[in-house]
Motif scaffolding. Structure first.
Motif, PDB file in Angstrom:
ATOM      1  N   SER A 103       0.835  -1.206   0.000  1.00  0.00           N
ATOM      2  CA  SER A 103       0.000   0.000   0.000  1.00  0.00           C
ATOM      3  C   SER A 103       0.866   1.252   0.000  1.00  0.00           C
ATOM      4  O   SER A 103       0.485   2.286  -0.531  1.00  0.00           O
ATOM      5  CB  SER A 103      -0.927   0.002   1.208  1.00  0.00           C
ATOM      6  N   SER A 126       0.108   4.128  -2.639  1.00  0.00           N
ATOM      7  CA  SER A 126      -0.491   5.395  -2.227  1.00  0.00           C
ATOM      8  C   SER A 126       0.567   6.486  -2.084  1.00  0.00           C
ATOM      9  O   SER A 126       1.472   6.387  -1.262  1.00  0.00           O
ATOM     10  CB  SER A 126      -1.210   5.199  -0.897  1.00  0.00           C
ATOM     11  N   GLN A 152       0.348   7.975   1.539  1.00  0.00           N
ATOM     12  CA  GLN A 152       0.976   7.164   2.588  1.00  0.00           C
ATOM     13  C   GLN A 152       2.487   7.240   2.484  1.00  0.00           C
ATOM     14  O   GLN A 152       3.192   7.352   3.487  1.00  0.00           O
ATOM     15  CB  GLN A 152       0.551   5.703   2.452  1.00  0.00           C
ATOM     16  N   GLU A 202      -6.598   4.946   0.287  1.00  0.00           N
ATOM     17  CA  GLU A 202      -7.172   4.640   1.595  1.00  0.00           C
ATOM     18  C   GLU A 202      -8.695   4.639   1.529  1.00  0.00           C
ATOM     19  O   GLU A 202      -9.356   3.805   2.132  1.00  0.00           O
ATOM     20  CB  GLU A 202      -6.679   5.664   2.635  1.00  0.00           C
ATOM     21  N   GLU A 230      -9.938   1.385   0.001  1.00  0.00           N
ATOM     22  CA  GLU A 230      -9.822   0.273   0.945  1.00  0.00           C
ATOM     23  C   GLU A 230     -10.964   0.337   1.970  1.00  0.00           C
ATOM     24  O   GLU A 230     -11.576  -0.677   2.279  1.00  0.00           O
ATOM     25  CB  GLU A 230      -8.462   0.324   1.675  1.00  0.00           C
ATOM     26  N   ARG A 231     -11.240   1.543   2.461  1.00  0.00           N
ATOM     27  CA  ARG A 231     -12.300   1.679   3.459  1.00  0.00           C
ATOM     28  C   ARG A 231     -13.658   1.311   2.889  1.00  0.00           C
ATOM     29  O   ARG A 231     -14.543   0.859   3.603  1.00  0.00           O
ATOM     30  CB  ARG A 231     -12.347   3.118   4.000  1.00  0.00           C
TER      31      ARG A 231
END
Lengths: 253, 253
Positions: free
Chosen positions: A82, A86, A89, A167, A170-171
């Motif tokens: 990830s 990202s 991130q 993110e 993913e959520r």
DNA sequence: AAGTGGTCTAGACCACTAC
DNA sequence: TAGTGGTCTAGACCACTTG
């Protein structure tokens, strides 16, 4: 009601060890606990401890030699997948403030290349998002991302200048399973040069990225241009593992 | 008298499966043999079969889902670490004829950067080899490699225009355990431009590579410049594995 | 010689998939 | 429901490193 099934024992042990290593224990070539010590400490069989170590070895965290205790493999920040996907991130992990300037976010008909990458028929509607990504305020990358139309509502409801789309996906239950990156060097076209604040023809790292879900459906196809003087990629490989990371270019001019 | 200890059983099984997969068996989503089938066929326990599969999974060759048979992961040429390290091996694997033009091969005093990379004191003598690497006759990469002095006799006795140094080192008992590559985009300097037959300022992929033996000693430090229009790198990662490969640039201009 | 990791066995139970 | 992979146990022997 998403029932969390408790993670397996070996996972727990591996996580404990990884955290201890990150925290600096086992630093100076002292060697990690032996398999027998750990199996006593956790009350599990030796096989379970070995499974934990197998995972740590595959991600490059520890090395092992027959006959000697395992060693922690220093320094290398364990960049997860990830973190490679990202931008936000990644930026935070190196102590920079991620940001972006939105240039476009609109549905368009797909070109042949984009349609092929997203497994769609040519001309299908796709969501096209263009953003200049910033590291602590200065432009580092131009991101040209295409999403299948089904994800459009999810993406367009985000604050593209601030949110991390990865993110957010993913959520929302879109799990990113696999990604393929192609990395090459290209000259800056006039348009890209202006957006990234570099000279026309300046060398850029162009990566194309295709990300898929566990069932094989394509989540995104992205063509990114990094300023050649700002970003580099690191590949580290051994017989046991390969890891990749994105880093800010050292000695940048 | 290098006694060859026979490889472990799980290795044999993994190699058999990998070769069958490469050969196209298990192609159309049909699923691989089950663990119990294989343990019967080879006369080994289920644990040994699982160990074989663990290795194949870590190198991205098969995928698995609880409850269903394992699947072969198509296409991706299983590039071993040696294929990423050796220009010659790589060239042959993509059907091109590797070649090189030797530019320099001489012992010199090391600069600060080179000395640091090789873990030597600044000014120590190092062997500096410069070669233009060719793909079927046309220049693809300029390779600037530094070796510690102890390896000089071994290297200088090779035919640098024809031999694969990586293979030569392996045959002489120098095992390459780990490598770290840094990849970035830079403009061609006049000198490099001429050797690679590109325009001054043209974008190049510059990789620096540091390769170490199992005991941590550095074998080589290399600064390579690839023609941006000829070569790209591919990184493929998932939760289970990360693989990297070097490819010829598609749609090269 | 003692300790360590590498290989291997023969069982067990579970969660999940396919039919 | 039968078959599959995922987890885990409790042993065994070996090759290797360390003192």
């Amino acid at each position: 009601m998403t029932e969390k099934t408790s993670p397996p024992l070996y996972r727990r042990i591996a996580d404990d060890l990884a955290e201890a290593i990150r925290g600096g224990a086992y630093g100076g070539g002292r060697g990690l606990p032996s398999e027998s010590e750990l199996s006593r400490a956790y009350g599990v069989s030796r096989g379970t401890v070995r499974q934990a170590f197998a995972q740590l070895r595959a991600s490059g965290v520890v090395s092992s030699r027959q006959g000697a205790r395992r060693q922690a493999q220093g320094e290398q920040r364990l960049q997860s997948m990830s973190e490679l996907l990202s931008f936000s991130q990644w930026a935070r992990s190196i102590g920079e403030v991620p940001g972006s300037r939105e240039i476009t976010a609109a549905t368009t008909g797909s070109t042949a290349v984009v349609a092929a990458a997203l497994d769609l028929a040519e001309g299908s509607q796709v969501l096209h998002v263009v953003r200049v990504r910033l590291l602590s305020g200065s432009p580092a990358m131009l991101e040209d991302t295409y999403y299948p139309e089904r994800l459009a509502p999810l993406i367009l409801s985000a604050d593209l200048a601030r949110d991390s789309l990865t993110e957010r996906l993913e959520r929302q239950g879109v799990h990113l399973e696999e990604a393929e990156h192609h990395i090459r060097a290209v000259p800056a076209t006039p348009c890209v040069a202006e957006l990234l604040d570099v000279a026309e023809g300046a060398p850029l790292l162009r990566t194309t990225r295709r990300t898929t879900e566990p069932n094989g459906r394509v989540v995104e196809f992205s063509v990114d241009h990094y300023r050649g003087d700002a970003v580099a990629f690191v590949v580290r490989n051994s017989a046991a593992s390969t890891t990749t990371a994105r880093v800010t270019a050292p000695g940048a001019g």
